[in-house]
Scaffold this motif. Structure first.
Motif, PDB file in Angstrom:
ATOM      1  N   LEU A 306       0.833  -0.955   0.061  1.00  0.00           N
ATOM      2  CA  LEU A 306       0.557  -0.266  -0.289  1.00  0.00           C
ATOM      3  C   LEU A 306       0.961   1.505   0.330  1.00  0.00           C
ATOM      4  O   LEU A 306       0.442   2.407  -0.284  1.00  0.00           O
ATOM      5  CB  LEU A 306      -1.034   0.267   1.613  1.00  0.00           C
ATOM      6  CG  LEU A 306      -1.928  -1.371   1.080  1.00  0.00           C
ATOM      7  CD1 LEU A 306      -2.840  -1.380   2.339  1.00  0.00           C
ATOM      8  CD2 LEU A 306      -2.664  -1.325  -0.066  1.00  0.00           C
ATOM      9  N   TYR A 308       2.970   2.804   2.490  1.00  0.00           N
ATOM     10  CA  TYR A 308       3.018   3.163   3.954  1.00  0.00           C
ATOM     11  C   TYR A 308       4.076   3.824   4.067  1.00  0.00           C
ATOM     12  O   TYR A 308       5.072   3.122   3.994  1.00  0.00           O
ATOM     13  CB  TYR A 308       2.115   3.006   4.470  1.00  0.00           C
ATOM     14  CG  TYR A 308       0.798   2.803   4.503  1.00  0.00           C
ATOM     15  CD1 TYR A 308      -0.121   3.452   3.014  1.00  0.00           C
ATOM     16  CD2 TYR A 308      -0.672   2.231   6.067  1.00  0.00           C
ATOM     17  CE1 TYR A 308      -1.285   2.875   3.261  1.00  0.00           C
ATOM     18  CE2 TYR A 308      -1.739   1.944   5.395  1.00  0.00           C
ATOM     19  CZ  TYR A 308      -2.436   2.478   4.194  1.00  0.00           C
ATOM     20  OH  TYR A 308      -4.164   2.362   4.369  1.00  0.00           O
ATOM     21  N   GLY A 365      -4.762  -2.051  -5.107  1.00  0.00           N
ATOM     22  CA  GLY A 365      -5.448  -1.080  -4.465  1.00  0.00           C
ATOM     23  C   GLY A 365      -6.568  -1.096  -3.742  1.00  0.00           C
ATOM     24  O   GLY A 365      -7.636  -0.086  -3.122  1.00  0.00           O
ATOM     25  N   SER A 366      -6.442  -2.036  -2.328  1.00  0.00           N
ATOM     26  CA  SER A 366      -7.398  -1.878  -1.388  1.00  0.00           C
ATOM     27  C   SER A 366      -7.173  -0.607  -0.838  1.00  0.00           C
ATOM     28  O   SER A 366      -6.392   0.682  -0.816  1.00  0.00           O
ATOM     29  CB  SER A 366      -6.922  -2.531  -0.685  1.00  0.00           C
ATOM     30  OG  SER A 366      -8.194  -4.385  -1.076  1.00  0.00           O
ATOM     31  N   SER A 367      -8.264   0.002  -0.018  1.00  0.00           N
ATOM     32  CA  SER A 367      -8.650   1.976   0.861  1.00  0.00           C
ATOM     33  C   SER A 367      -7.969   0.768   1.869  1.00  0.00           C
ATOM     34  O   SER A 367      -8.597  -0.352   2.061  1.00  0.00           O
ATOM     35  CB  SER A 367     -10.091   2.091   0.225  1.00  0.00           C
ATOM     36  OG  SER A 367     -11.053   1.343   1.371  1.00  0.00           O
ATOM     37  N   TYR A 368      -7.362   2.154   2.918  1.00  0.00           N
ATOM     38  CA  TYR A 368      -7.733   1.641   3.896  1.00  0.00           C
ATOM     39  C   TYR A 368      -8.755   0.926   4.539  1.00  0.00           C
ATOM     40  O   TYR A 368      -8.456   0.010   5.790  1.00  0.00           O
ATOM     41  CB  TYR A 368      -7.101   2.711   4.337  1.00  0.00           C
ATOM     42  CG  TYR A 368      -6.924   2.720   6.458  1.00  0.00           C
ATOM     43  CD1 TYR A 368      -5.787   2.167   6.727  1.00  0.00           C
ATOM     44  CD2 TYR A 368      -8.088   3.062   7.009  1.00  0.00           C
ATOM     45  CE1 TYR A 368      -6.038   1.251   7.903  1.00  0.00           C
ATOM     46  CE2 TYR A 368      -7.093   2.735   8.810  1.00  0.00           C
ATOM     47  CZ  TYR A 368      -6.217   1.979   9.131  1.00  0.00           C
ATOM     48  OH  TYR A 368      -6.208   1.864  10.589  1.00  0.00           O
ATOM     49  N   ALA A 369     -10.001   2.178   4.483  1.00  0.00           N
ATOM     50  CA  ALA A 369     -11.268   1.270   5.143  1.00  0.00           C
ATOM     51  C   ALA A 369     -11.458  -0.613   4.852  1.00  0.00           C
ATOM     52  O   ALA A 369     -11.573  -1.870   6.019  1.00  0.00           O
ATOM     53  CB  ALA A 369     -11.486   2.243   4.844  1.00  0.00           C
ATOM     54  N   ALA A 370     -10.842  -0.677   3.466  1.00  0.00           N
ATOM     55  CA  ALA A 370     -11.544  -1.907   3.594  1.00  0.00           C
ATOM     56  C   ALA A 370     -10.424  -3.182   2.916  1.00  0.00           C
ATOM     57  O   ALA A 370     -10.934  -4.636   4.106  1.00  0.00           O
ATOM     58  CB  ALA A 370     -12.037  -1.772   1.683  1.00  0.00           C
TER      59      ALA A 370
END
Length: 472
Positions: A306, A308, A365-370
């Protein structure tokens, strides 16, 4: 009226004393767990500052981990033999002094040596903090709440390590990741001397099982070293096989010594006649093999997949800490007075397994929330549900004179489980390449495996005896 007021004052004084005891031992536990991971983010800065040779940097982490694992059984028993407060002070002094030496180190060798002494201090502190709690709080809701707080502090320390390490390294220096322990340790020493009541072993005072201590420490140290070798060299490497085999043989020798020859055994084998201790430590081994390595794979997932930064990664871990603490310190004691402890452990393990399965669905491609937050909420609720009742179970029905030994066994089980789990998972989930797709597949495979081990933990939990806290 006067007698009633005197009794009420005495009760308030007793509760204040136990609250202070809880605060002091939790501060020590926080330092111990924090220092397992706090230097991870600082490693590149340490390498630049002290000029480590190739392969040497790993010993900043391993020197701590190996001495911690190797001396846990001895550290736990020392409190039973010499007095828990006295041994607690020795552990605090060693840990704080080593933190100061490490923070001021001007060479690679000095830092590694300081980290080894830190691990020794931690091996004394971790089981002694738990032994002090079990001796200070009788079995029941008050002990459960104390254990819940102790467990939550351990979770917070483990999670905060990466965040604290990242912030301190980025805004101060890598040295501050070690020096921060010094004022905390000194404050804990002062509070311990002034407010914790001295305890003495009941006569006749047992002698330390020196031969058992040497064999157990050597066996655990060599086994832990072999496991770290497996993570880098593979399970089939000659050094790995030799170290693990030697460690296992030494531990078998230790059991024989304790059962046949020791007049005052380091670990009284009678404690394993207690089904809570025996089955609980097996469950703790499996839980440690999941809940400790997950931070490793989550850190890599967030940074390598991701994108980060270290500080962003630390901040992203905050929900894991908040949810696990809220459930572990808040809901778990309440639930334990209403639900069978083994049901809580099994249910928490299954919920954690579901969360790790969700974590394995992450994509680039995942968001932080999901991709991070939703799985974190699910498995953190599960781990919060199981940690407190499992810790309470492993330490239930233990005589006061064996409290240190039992807590030493539990901490050793958790530490060895985490090391074994990490080495096994790194080998199992080895990436077939260095591109992002291969790394993502590797990390997700690890989370699928963690979910499977959590299901096994739930099955073992059902072998525990039924237990529910009685109302106060």
């Amino acid at each position: 009226m006067h007698d009633g007021a005197t009794a009420a004052d005495g009760e308030r004084s007793r509760r204040a004393s136990t609250a202070l005891t809880l605060s002091v031992v939790c501060a020590a536990q926080f330092m111990v767990v924090l220092d397992i991971s706090v230097v991870n983010v600082a490693l590149p800065s340490i390498e630049d500052s002290l000029g480590f040779e190739d392969g040497g940097l790993q010993w900043v982490v391993n020197a701590y981990a190996l001495t911690f694992a190797g001396f846990l059984l001895l550290g736990g028993r020392l409190g039973d033999l010499a007095g828990r407060r006295r041994v607690f002070l020795v552990g605090l002094a060693a840990f704080s002094a080593a933190s100061l030496a490490g923070g001021l180190a001007d060479s690679a060798g000095t830092l590694v040596a300081a980290r080894a002494v830190q691990g020794l201090g931690a091996a004394i502190l971790a089981p002694t903090t738990l032994a002090i709690l079990t001796a200070s709080f009788p079995e029941g809701p008050r002990r459960t709440r104390a254990l819940a707080t102790w467990t939550a502090v351990g979770i917070a320390g483990g999670t905060a390590g990466n965040l604290v390490g990242g912030v301190l390294t980025e805004y101060l220096s890598w040295r501050s990741t070690l020096l921060v322990n010094v004022p905390v340790g000194l404050a804990a020493v002062v509070l311990t001397v002034r407010h914790l009541r001295a305890d003495r072993p009941t006569p006749p005072r047992p002698r330390l099982d020196a031969s058992g201590a040497v064999v157990a420490t050597a066996g655990l140290g060599v086994l832990a070293y072999g496991i770290t070798q497996a993570a880098g060299s593979g399970w089939g490497a000659r050094s790995t096989v030799l170290c693990i085999s030697t460690g296992v043989l030494l531990l078998i020798m230790f059991v024989v010594l304790e059962a046949r020859f020791a007049s005052s055994p380091l670990i009284p084998l009678r404690i394993f006649g207690n089904r809570s201790v025996a089955a609980g430590n097996v469950a703790m081994l499996f839980a440690g093999a999941c809940l400790n390595p997950m931070w490793y794979f989550l850190t890599l997932t967030m940074q390598n997949i991701l994108g980060y930064s270290p500080v962003q990664t630390g901040l992203a871990f905050l929900p894991h800490t908040i949810v696990a603490i809220a459930v572990g310190a808040g809901a778990a004691p309440w639930l334990m007075s209403r639900v069978d402890g083994r049901v809580l452990i099994a249910g928490g393990a299954l919920l954690a397994a579901a969360g790790f399965w969700l974590q394995a669905q992450l994509t680039s491609g995942s968001s932080y929330a999901a991709g991070i937050l939703l799985p974190a909420i699910v498995f953190s609720i599960g781990s919060g549900m199981l940690n407190t009742p499992l810790t309470a179970s492993v330490n239930s029905g233990i005589a006061p004179e064996d409290a240190g030994a039992a807590s030493g066994v539990m901490n050793t089980t958790k530490q060895v489980g985490g090391a074994l789990g990490l080495a096994a998972l790194v080998t199992y989930a080895a990436a077939s390449g260095n591109d992002k797709a291969a790394l993502l597949n590797s990390y997700n495979r690890a989370f699928y495996a963690i979910a499977a081990i959590m299901i096994l933990t739930a099955a073992v939990a059902l072998a525990l005896p039924a237990h529910r806290d009685r109302s106060e």
